[in-house]
Design a protein around this motif. Structure first.
Motif, PDB file in Angstrom:
ATOM      1  N   TYR A  89     132.575 145.323 -18.701  1.00  0.00           N
ATOM      2  CA  TYR A  89     132.716 146.433 -19.871  1.00  0.00           C
ATOM      3  C   TYR A  89     130.931 145.885 -20.320  1.00  0.00           C
ATOM      4  O   TYR A  89     130.392 145.251 -20.886  1.00  0.00           O
ATOM      5  N   PRO A  91     129.202 147.133 -23.312  1.00  0.00           N
ATOM      6  CA  PRO A  91     129.726 148.535 -24.691  1.00  0.00           C
ATOM      7  C   PRO A  91     128.535 149.094 -24.845  1.00  0.00           C
ATOM      8  O   PRO A  91     127.356 149.690 -23.996  1.00  0.00           O
ATOM      9  N   PHE A  94     125.078 147.620 -25.394  1.00  0.00           N
ATOM     10  CA  PHE A  94     124.988 146.732 -25.118  1.00  0.00           C
ATOM     11  C   PHE A  94     124.465 145.785 -25.474  1.00  0.00           C
ATOM     12  O   PHE A  94     122.692 146.196 -25.372  1.00  0.00           O
ATOM     13  N   ALA A  95     124.048 144.260 -26.527  1.00  0.00           N
ATOM     14  CA  ALA A  95     123.583 144.253 -27.257  1.00  0.00           C
ATOM     15  C   ALA A  95     123.051 142.775 -26.505  1.00  0.00           C
ATOM     16  O   ALA A  95     124.136 141.762 -26.080  1.00  0.00           O
ATOM     17  N   LEU A  96     121.883 143.147 -25.941  1.00  0.00           N
ATOM     18  CA  LEU A  96     121.053 141.921 -25.357  1.00  0.00           C
ATOM     19  C   LEU A  96     120.198 141.214 -26.273  1.00  0.00           C
ATOM     20  O   LEU A  96     120.379 141.839 -27.493  1.00  0.00           O
ATOM     21  N   TYR A  97     120.773 140.292 -25.824  1.00  0.00           N
ATOM     22  CA  TYR A  97     119.350 138.895 -26.704  1.00  0.00           C
ATOM     23  C   TYR A  97     118.101 139.310 -27.074  1.00  0.00           C
ATOM     24  O   TYR A  97     117.509 139.381 -26.538  1.00  0.00           O
ATOM     25  N   GLU A  99     115.397 138.238 -28.189  1.00  0.00           N
ATOM     26  CA  GLU A  99     114.399 137.299 -28.055  1.00  0.00           C
ATOM     27  C   GLU A  99     114.138 136.508 -27.185  1.00  0.00           C
ATOM     28  O   GLU A  99     113.574 135.445 -27.062  1.00  0.00           O
ATOM     29  N   LEU A 100     115.339 136.830 -25.975  1.00  0.00           N
ATOM     30  CA  LEU A 100     115.140 136.214 -24.400  1.00  0.00           C
ATOM     31  C   LEU A 100     114.384 137.631 -23.531  1.00  0.00           C
ATOM     32  O   LEU A 100     114.578 138.739 -24.368  1.00  0.00           O
ATOM     33  N   THR A 101     114.528 136.739 -22.418  1.00  0.00           N
ATOM     34  CA  THR A 101     113.295 138.064 -21.749  1.00  0.00           C
ATOM     35  C   THR A 101     114.590 138.397 -21.164  1.00  0.00           C
ATOM     36  O   THR A 101     115.389 138.060 -21.232  1.00  0.00           O
ATOM     37  N   LEU A 108     121.624 133.795 -19.146  1.00  0.00           N
ATOM     38  CA  LEU A 108     122.463 133.144 -19.927  1.00  0.00           C
ATOM     39  C   LEU A 108     123.679 134.084 -18.895  1.00  0.00           C
ATOM     40  O   LEU A 108     124.939 133.480 -19.225  1.00  0.00           O
ATOM     41  N   TYR A 109     123.772 135.461 -18.314  1.00  0.00           N
ATOM     42  CA  TYR A 109     125.048 136.260 -18.525  1.00  0.00           C
ATOM     43  C   TYR A 109     125.985 135.217 -17.064  1.00  0.00           C
ATOM     44  O   TYR A 109     126.661 135.206 -16.712  1.00  0.00           O
TER      45      TYR A 109
END
Lengths: 586, 375, 390
Positions: A89, A91, A94-97, A99-101, A108-109
């Motif tokens: 899904y 969203p 889509f809330a990527l982090y 502060e991360l590249t 992470l995913y």
């Protein structure tokens, strides 16, 4: 492609109703549908129709109030389904982090999806290449453009190689070029992996290319089937009229008020009309206008179906102009915005690179360009929010950065992101903005009431701005931006993510504004909207690569292969040309 | 001019609505300060009460009996006196914090005292609770010398008698620690409320993107600041005054009408200096999280170095200056004085005066930073 | 895309291994968050050290100066003797006057903390064997300071009497009954020695509760939770990934603070490192659990910080016995303090630093802290919604 009609449905919805506590309106009402595997399903409908709720239910993020949902014959909220990674899904935001590249987000995913180390690197490389994010893999997610963020989000959810892909408005706020890219990415994905895609979108030209669509309105499923079937409902009622270039806007403006006309839009050098009955055709023919039948599109069918159910469009009457405004009408050729050789650098990154243009009184000036081309940065410099690294931008003859604050009262600004006060009601927002622009109490009151009426916000007047559907938020944002009768209005993607009905309404308002002598500077990703502009600046990589009227821009790419290019064709061709030139330079 | 105020007024009204809108935030702004006021005012005391004392004695004569009876009779200070069968057990009890002090009495204790021979009593104290231990030591010393006097032979009893020191405590006759804790807590808690609101106000708009809408409006940056400063100030002022009424009513602090008025006047420069600090933090922060942490980084040292919990007297010279510019310190002293005594005008001015340059300083710093950040 | 067409098959990895990947991924993310945002470093390093130094150099329960006024209504040999006791001590800057109305204004405006009035007939009464009727007036604006002042002046008063008695009776025994106090664990009776180990409780609460209260609320506020929820991540994994990084960070903070306290400030450390590790691990379980519970319930950064302040930070300072003795509080309030782990942590830390590994104390403390900590984690797990509804 498999003939999906013969295979068993992969998703089944049986009288699904979803209601939320504290909300009077039901989000989904008695929706039943079957979705077959290996197709792309478009989920369309006006704001607040229940598209997001439907996708969230399918993602197992919510459970229906009544009714059942089966995916692979299982409840989507079943933990096993979630563990399997078969449903992915994306969203709406889509809330990527942030502060991360890019690559850290992917990692992470990958960890979350349990992708083992050995297939990981090739997988990342493939997805990065596929999304074109290779060059940016070490950039922080917060510094990506809207289109790049969506691509990265898509890459993140694709890591698990899902069987069902749920995409919630993935192309909102994304430029036409990236939009085409996203679409073809999903198409190849479907062809190669047989994934079933549910794609919700406010862009009906995208939905038209789907194998199946679900049309939702106010929580109800109005239509399911091939888009062609819906388009055929208006078969024989679509016409194209050739109108002189200078008359086009006026013609659209006039025809849209005609109750016999369902829709009227600019399409290339023609005006496209969708009619309720054919009486007016003869009338135009009598006037000697060249009129030819057109092909029905999904958009026409959707609008026709929506208007059948709801006569609301009739109310968007364009009000007569205020005499006070008419007096300042048309001092043609008077330059109100002047941009002279401005550049803006953030560190080593050049966001805007030596651009120049002018906007005249009563003109609609469009700034187009892919995400990250520098449109918003230009806007912010014009409004005095950012200081140019070099060059001068003047608005109404003054540099807003240096001018006294009162000079700012002459401009209206509508930001790209919804940026009104979510914790105030609609009415309080209007009162606040009127107040800080110094409208005297009595006048403020009448202005606010007029705005509530004119923008049809009364039903939500006492609702918090954060709680109303996006289309109403945009209406409110526009109402706030022009409440104090500015002479220059800056609109940054005012129609982004807004459904087609409301988009037309927005443009009628813009026409109305310029008719009364206001100048409008606007950015948009909808190319049909760009046709309404008097002049367009096409930006790419911080530079203006084309400047002129829509017709001039189209002329620039007109060729034997493209005898009658649309603006979108022109846009893409010019960007690609420029990109190729840049590559060659290197 | 009037129009400008009308414009700022809209901003102020909006701020109020936003603060007051959500029920949870309303509750958070009102309930915790009042609960803390009531709870902490009872906690903040140096008095030593309800402690446990252990005794190991090898003597069971009348003097020991009398000593134990006296210790047990000291209701309030000593909660219980525990007898232990061995010295080791006594030590163990002290080690395990079951008692704060242990008394060891040797053999022949009663006999020696009755005979007028000098004798020593060993007292073990738990240094982990150094402060309470020291106060308890003084208390036990008094008890012990009284017992000794009681049983000593008549010829030496008289010179042994300690002359009494007639002690009176001004402004707080019963030396109630709540009396000085409450006014200080009122100030600290209004400080907290004001700081938290102001520290977030600009950062929040930045995070939500509404800040740009403000910047393109005809408001100047100073006007935005004024609009941002007034609502938290008013809220802090109202809440502070409410808490003052509350403690006067509930705890019977001797507040006169005149000092109440002066108290409110004292709040003005104090709250403005906190508003300045909050706006400074908020201008610096780009997210709410940074704003909150910034507020916290200010608030903790401010409370620790305010003289609220511990005297400022023994502060290390290197950080003395922090206490000297701490508005909380001046506000606490002034409110305590106003609640408990009726100070002369000159004295009050002397107490409150430093708040004026401090508030001007913080507000100016906030304005300059804000301007430079906004550009 | 073509070359990858075969990748549809589920990847051959066992369940627990995937689970480890997930937790690892989340933890790595969490660390990056903490160290990329300057506020993470602020909480983990700057604030703890700042607090430690404040407790060491800014806070002390001792008064070094008690400005006292002495009214000598009629000078005499005996009154001079009494005054000399005060003058001889560096703690008492003495102001002498003949009339109380000279000194009373100074007491009123705080320039004097106490006023002693030696009556005109002081010497006569003393010789006649009457009570000399000396009065002491203490400024009671700050009750706690007043309490200290009273103790100091009374000690000096007793000292004067014993000295006088010794001189007059030429006896080596100043008193019939001598109290021989010995202060365990803190031989020189410095309040700082007792304060600093306890202050670690405040610092740990700060790192644990404040930081975690913010991090989970932020996932909700930014909407990142929605994407996480659609992954196979489970509740336990999510919580574990929030727990471990901050747990580690907390232990590092603990280590830094302990090293500075022992190495720089000269606080004795009589316990074992193992004991400290057990105690602080238990407390971190509690502090992180509290922060997590707050943020799961609040889901809003503003509310979460407010709550962390109210139930985390302030109780650790005021209701822990750190500065204010718990036994001295009203009964109801004492019972209330049992609900806050800083109370046990302060007790345990002081024992560990000053007395050593006394397991009968430490064991109880650790058990109590752990029970509270586990309770918070249970509530957190229960309250953590795994869907986006409402």
């Amino acid at each position: 492609m498999l003939n999906h009609k013969k295979t068993a449905p992969i998703i089944q919805l049986q009288s699904v109703t979803k209601a939320f506590p504290h909300f009077a309106r039901v989000a989904l009402r008695d929706v039943s549908a079957r979705i077959h595997p290996d197709i792309v399903v478009g989920v369309v409908g006006p704001d607040g129709a229940g598209k997001t709720t439907l996708l969230r239910l399918l993602a197992g993020l919510m459970t229906p109030t009544t009714g059942t949902i089966r995916i692979f014959d299982t409840d989507p909220a079943d933990p096993l389904i979630r563990q399997s990674g078969w449903i992915a899904y994306l969203p709406q935001h889509f809330a990527l982090y942030e502060e991360l590249t890019v690559v850290e987000n992917l990692r992470l995913y990958a960890d979350l999806r349990g992708i083992p180390g050995k297939v990981r690197e090739p997988e990342f490389a493939r997805l990065l290449r596929w999304t074109g994010l290779e060059r940016f893999q070490h950039r922080l997610a917060r510094n990506l453009s809207g289109g790049m963020k969506q691509k990265l989000g898509l890459a993140c959810v694709l890591l698990s190689r899902p069987r069902i892909l749920l995409l919630d408005e993935p192309t909102v706020g994304v430029d036409p070029l990236s939009r085409r890219e996203l679409w073809s990415m999903v198409q190849t994905l479907r062809q190669e992996t047989g994934v079933t895609v549910l794609w919700s979108t406010p862009y009906l030209d995208e939905a038209e290319r789907c194998d199946d669509i679900l049309l939702l309105s106010e929580g109800q499923l109005l239509f399911q089937g091939h888009p062609q079937r819906l388009a055929q409902r208006v078969q024989g009622k679509v016409f194209q009229i050739k109108v002189p270039e200078t008359q086009k806007r006026k013609f659209v403006f006039q025809t849209i008020e005609n109750p016999q006309v369902i829709d009227s839009t600019v399409a290339g050098s023609f005006i496209r009309l969708v009619l309720r009955d054919l009486a007016s055709v003869q009338q135009w023919q009598r006037q000697g206008m060249p009129i030819i039948p057109g092909n029905p599109r999904l958009e026409d069918g959707v609008l026709a179906l929506l208007y059948e159910r709801n006569e609301q469009r009739q109310q968007i009457a364009v009000r007569p102009l205020e005499p006070a405004r008419q007096s300042q009408h048309r001092h043609a050729e008077e330059v109100v915005v002047s941009v002279r050789d401005i550049t803006k650098r953030f560190g080593t990154f050049t966001a805007v690179d030596h651009i120049e243009f002018e906007v005249r009184r009563g003109e609609i000036f469009g700034i187009l360009g892919p995400n990250g081309a520098g449109k918003t940065t230009t806007f912010k410099m014009l409004c005095g929010l950012l200081k140019p690294t070099s060059g001068v931008a003047t608005v109404a003859g003054v540099d807003l950065l240096k001018a006294p604050a009162a000079a700012r009262a002459r401009i209206g600004y509508m930001a790209q992101k919804f940026s009104l006060y979510g914790d105030l009601t609609i009415e309080q927002n209007l009162e606040f903005f009127g107040g800080i622009y110094g409208l005297p109490r009595q006048k403020l009151r009448t202005k606010v009431e007029a705005a509530l009426r004119e923008y049809q916000l009364q039903p939500y007047a006492h609702t918090l701005a954060s709680m109303v559907p996006r289309g109403y938020q945009q209406r409110l944002a526009m109402a706030c931006a022009v409440l104090h009768d500015p002479s220059i209005v800056f609109l940054d993607e005012p129609t982004s993510g807004v459904d087609p009905v409301m988009r037309r309404e927005f443009w009628l308002r813009i026409f109305q504004m310029v008719e009364s002598g206001v100048s409008v500077v606007v950015t948009t990703h909808y190319m049909d909207e760009a046709e309404y502009c008097d002049r367009i600046a096409l930006m790419y990589g911080g530079k203006i690569i084309a400047l002129g009227s829509p017709e001039q821009i189209k002329d620039a790419v007109r060729s034997d292969q493209l005898p009658d290019p649309t603006l979108e064709d022109a846009f893409i061709a010019l960007v690609q040309q420029h990109f190729a030139a840049m590559q060659a330079e290197r | 001019m009037q129009q400008r105020w009308h414009q700022i007024g809209s901003l102020i009204r909006k701020e109020f609505i936003a603060i007051w809108r959500e029920k949870r935030i309303r509750i958070v702004l009102i309930l915790p300060p009042i609960i803390q006021l009531l709870v902490f005012s009872y906690a903040v005391t140096y008095e030593v009460r309800n402690v446990r004392v252990g005794i190991y004695t090898e003597d069971f004569g009348p003097v020991v009996h009398s000593l134990i009876a006296r210790l047990q009779g000291a209701q309030g200070t000593i909660a219980s006196v525990q007898l232990y069968a061995s010295y080791q057990q006594l030590q163990q009890a002290l080690l395990e914090q079951r008692i704060l002090a242990g008394i060891r009495i040797q053999k022949d204790f009663s006999r020696k005292i009755l005979a007028g021979m000098p004798e020593t009593v060993q007292l073990l104290l738990d240094g982990r609770r150094a402060n309470a231990a020291m106060i308890l030591q003084g208390y036990i010393a008094k008890m012990v010398s009284r017992v000794a006097r009681q049983f000593a032979p008549a010829q030496i009893r008289r010179p042994l008698r300690f002359p009494s020191l007639v002690t009176r405590v001004w402004f707080n006759p019963n030396l109630l620690s709540t009396w000085s804790a409450l006014p200080a807590l009122v100030v600290i808690l209004s400080n907290l409320v004001v700081l938290m609101i102001t520290a977030l106000t600009i950062a929040r708009e930045r995070e939500l993107g509404t800040f740009e809408q403000l910047l393109v409006s005809p408001l100047t940056s100073y006007e935005v600041l004024i609009g941002k400063a007034i609502p938290p100030f008013v809220l802090g002022f109202v809440e502070g005054s409410l808490m003052m009424v509350l403690i006067t009513v509930l705890f019977g602090l001797p507040l006169t009408f005149q000092s109440a008025v002066l108290l409110l006047l004292t709040l003005v420069p104090f709250l403005f200096s906190i508003v300045g600090v909050g706006l400074f933090v908020s201008s610096l922060a780009s997210t709410q999280q940074q704003g909150l942490l910034g507020a916290f980084t200010y608030q903790v040292p401010a409370v620790l170095l305010s003289g609220f919990a511990t005297p400022l007297d023994n502060i290390h010279p290197a950080i003395r200056w922090i206490a000297d510019i701490n508005p909380l310190q001046y506000a606490i002293t002034a409110t305590r004085v106003l609640f408990l005594e009726h100070p002369s005008a000159a004295f009050l001015v002397h107490l409150v005066a430093p708040l004026v340059p401090i508030s001007i300083g913080t507000l100016t710093a906030a304005a300059l930073l804000f301007r430079s950040k906004v550009g | 895309m073509k070359e990858q067409g075969a990748h549809i098959e589920p990847l051959p990895e066992s369940g627990w291994k995937k689970r480890l990947y997930r937790i690892r991924g989340l933890i790595v993310k969490e660390f990056r968050h903490v160290f990329r945002d300057p506020s993470g470093v602020l909480i983990a390093v700057v604030l703890p050290l700042m607090l430690l130094f404040l407790f060491a150099y800014g806070i002390s329960l001792d008064l070094t100066r008690v400005p006292i006024g002495i009214v000598v209504e009629q000078p005499s040999a005996e009154s001079r003797d009494l005054v000399s006791v005060f003058e001889g001590s560096r703690s008492f800057p003495v102001t002498i006057a003949q009339h109380r109305h000279v000194l009373e204004p100074l007491l009123l405006d705080g320039r004097l903390l106490a006023l002693m009035i030696i009556p005109a007939d002081f010497q006569r009464r003393l010789y006649a064997g009457y009570d000399p009727a000396v009065q002491l007036i203490i400024r009671g604006i700050d009750a706690n300071t007043a309490e200290l002042v009273r103790g100091y002046v009374e000690a000096a008063w007793r000292q004067w009497w014993i000295r006088r008695w010794q001189q007059r009776y030429k006896s080596t025994v100043p008193s019939l009954l001598v109290l021989e106090p010995r202060v365990w664990f803190n031989e020189r009776v410095q309040t700082t020695v007792a304060l600093i180990p306890g202050s670690i409780a405040v610092i740990m609460t700060l790192i644990g509760t404040m930081l975690t209260a913010l991090v989970v609320a932020k996932e909700w506020e930014r909407g990142t939770i929605e994407a996480l929820l659609t992954t196979p991540m489970t509740r336990t994994e999510f919580l574990a990934s929030k727990f471990l990084p901050y747990f580690l960070l907390g232990l590092i903070g603990m280590g830094v603070v302990t090293v500075v306290a022992v190495g720089w400030m000269g606080i004795p450390f009589r316990g074992s490192v193992g004991g400290l590790l057990c105690l602080s691990s238990a407390f971190l379980l509690y502090a992180l659990g509290l922060g997590m519970m707050i943020s799961v319930v609040a889901r809003n950064q503003f509310l979460a910080t407010q709550a962390a302040l109210v139930v985390g930070f302030l109780p650790s300072f005021i209701l822990s016995g750190l500065v204010f003795a718990i036994q001295s509080m009203p009964r109801a309030l004492q019972l209330f303090t049992y609900l806050f782990a800083p109370r046990y942590f302060v007790e345990g830390l002081r024992t560990l630093f000053l007395a050593g590994d006394i397991w009968s104390v430490l064991g109880m403390d650790i058990a109590a802290i752990t029970i509270l900590g586990v309770l918070f984690w249970i509530i957190t797990v229960r309250k953590l919604p795994m869907s986006v509804e409402a």
